[in-house]
Design a protein around this motif. Structure first.
Motif, PDB file in Angstrom:
ATOM      1  N   GLY A 115     -11.800  38.748  35.056  1.00 17.26           N
ATOM      2  CA  GLY A 115     -12.352  37.682  36.418  1.00 17.26           C
ATOM      3  C   GLY A 115     -11.689  36.461  35.755  1.00 17.26           C
ATOM      4  O   GLY A 115     -12.016  35.900  35.045  1.00 17.26           O
TER       5      GLY A 115
ATOM      6  N   GLY B  16     -13.429  32.947  37.716  1.00 20.04           N
ATOM      7  CA  GLY B  16     -14.288  32.221  37.897  1.00 20.04           C
ATOM      8  C   GLY B  16     -15.626  32.201  36.773  1.00 20.04           C
ATOM      9  O   GLY B  16     -15.419  32.641  35.179  1.00 20.04           O
ATOM     10  N   ASN B  17     -15.463  30.316  37.478  1.00 15.48           N
ATOM     11  CA  ASN B  17     -17.274  29.893  36.077  1.00 15.48           C
ATOM     12  C   ASN B  17     -18.207  29.069  36.997  1.00 15.48           C
ATOM     13  O   ASN B  17     -17.737  28.794  38.995  1.00 15.48           O
ATOM     14  N   THR B  18     -18.777  28.195  36.324  1.00 19.69           N
ATOM     15  CA  THR B  18     -19.508  27.271  37.306  1.00 19.69           C
ATOM     16  C   THR B  18     -19.013  26.196  37.913  1.00 19.69           C
ATOM     17  O   THR B  18     -19.449  25.721  39.237  1.00 19.69           O
TER      18      THR B  18
ATOM     19  N   THR C 119     -14.115  29.315  41.424  1.00 24.00           N
ATOM     20  CA  THR C 119     -13.873  30.393  41.151  1.00 24.00           C
ATOM     21  C   THR C 119     -13.181  31.182  40.921  1.00 24.00           C
ATOM     22  O   THR C 119     -12.493  32.381  40.232  1.00 24.00           O
TER      23      THR C 119
ATOM     24  N   PRO D 283     -16.498  36.531  38.204  1.00 22.73           N
ATOM     25  CA  PRO D 283     -16.360  35.517  36.992  1.00 22.73           C
ATOM     26  C   PRO D 283     -15.680  35.805  35.899  1.00 22.73           C
ATOM     27  O   PRO D 283     -15.869  36.779  35.681  1.00 22.73           O
TER      28      PRO D 283
ATOM     29  N   TYR E 148     -15.503  27.875  31.000  1.00 24.94           N
ATOM     30  CA  TYR E 148     -15.572  28.887  30.702  1.00 24.94           C
ATOM     31  C   TYR E 148     -16.520  29.132  29.991  1.00 24.94           C
ATOM     32  O   TYR E 148     -17.931  29.803  30.267  1.00 24.94           O
TER      33      TYR E 148
END
Length: 333
Positions: A159, A161-163, A166, A192, A243
């Motif tokens: 994956g 995505g992170n905060t 996406t 994520p 990340y």
């Protein structure tokens, strides 16, 4: 060096005639240049065009797969560095000659070019190819040459995505270029890079939509990845892209992590099962990754040497493409 007599496929009718004419011109120019040893000036005169146009036609012939250039390098005559790496680490090695004065970004570009041209002949129809995202694979994806395959699939290895994002755009562009180069279907992995909680990952891995991607990964015939490293000259995307927070980095230091492959971390001795962050990572289980028949690792830069040593100790690669400086440090440092 091989010159393909057929032109590459073109999707849609619009522009097909013009593209076909240009492909035929590229093929004629390639035959004159590579098979008849004519100079570009001579070709320009015969085709009644300019030398710069001939140069562009020859570039097109290489980029679209009309021309496939291969340097035969039998193992018994391979350079000493490649032989040493093969004997010591049990991997097929491809060392990219690079002078010490070349910048980190130029080293990456030259490694990426050779990696793209090495990977192409290894891709077959009915293949399932796992591709990791990252700075190195992004560079490789820009240099892929077209090779039409049938019923092949490109599957995202981890994956993205992170905060903050996406990660879909970044990862999907890499996958799209691989899929376009080989006429393959692309399967993204919209999760994520790291879950906040290991329990969330366990629950998600029971979802049918996720299990479908995991099943593709388990049936991979080839995996292509770089090695992540915190201190590399060109920072690995997983360490520079938001990340990992400070607590994550402290956990990695506490676990004596030296690098990662597809956001799965390992130590210098190749051990990885009890690394805490791996419980939240969406990368492939490294024990499962080792079962893939062909595992191509691409590395650029001497600063990634500790991560590379760990990856080799873990037995993650069957093929290694790296620059000369990194190869020297791997063998002699």
């Amino acid at each position: 060096m091989t010159i393909m007599s057929g032109s590459p496929g073109v999707e849609g009718a619009a522009g097909e005639h013009a593209h076909g004419n240009r492909s035929r011109d590229a093929l004629r120019a390639a035959q004159m240049y590579y098979l008849q040893d004519l100079t570009m000036n001579a070709i320009a005169r015969e085709l009644r065009t300019s030398r710069s146009t001939v140069s562009r036609l020859l570039s097109m012939a290489r980029e679209t797969g009309l021309v496939q250039i291969q340097v035969n390098n039998p193992s018994e005559r391979a350079p000493a560095l490649e032989q040493h790496i093969r004997r010591r680490f049990g991997v097929e090695a491809h060392v990219v000659p690079v002078a010490d004065s070349v910048s980190d970004s130029d080293v990456l570009d030259r490694v990426a070019i050779q990696a793209a041209r090495t990977i192409g002949p290894l891709v077959d129809s009915n293949a399932i190819i796992g591709v990791a995202w990252g700075s190195t694979l992004s560079a490789v994806s820009h240099h892929l040459t077209r090779k039409q395959t049938h019923d092949s699939t490109i599957v995202q290895l981890n994956g993205a995505g992170n905060t903050q994002t996406t990660g879909i755009t970044y990862a999907s562009e890499i996958l799209r270029r691989f899929g376009q180069a080989y006429g393959a279907r692309v399967e993204q992995f919209p999760v994520p890079a790291f879950f906040d909680h290991a329990a969330t990952k366990t629950a998600m891995w029971d979802e049918r939509s996720v299990r479908r991607i995991l099943d593709l990964q388990r049936r991979m015939t080839m995996a292509i990845f770089g090695v992540g490293s915190i201190g590399s000259g060109i920072p690995s995307h997983v360490y520079s892209g938001g990340y990992l927070d400070g607590e994550d980095l402290e956990a990695l230091e506490g676990d004596a992590v030296v690098g990662d492959v597809a956001t799965m971390f390992f130590r210098a001795d190749g051990s990885h099962r009890d690394v805490v962050l791996n419980q939240r990572s969406t990368g492939p289980d490294l024990d499962e990754l080792r079962k893939v028949r062909r595992r191509i690792c691409v590395v650029s830069g001497e600063s990634k040497i500790h991560g590379l040593r760990g990856a080799l100790a873990a037995g993650l690669a069957t093929d290694l493409i790296l620059d000369e400086g990194a190869a020297q440090r791997l063998v002699y440092a």
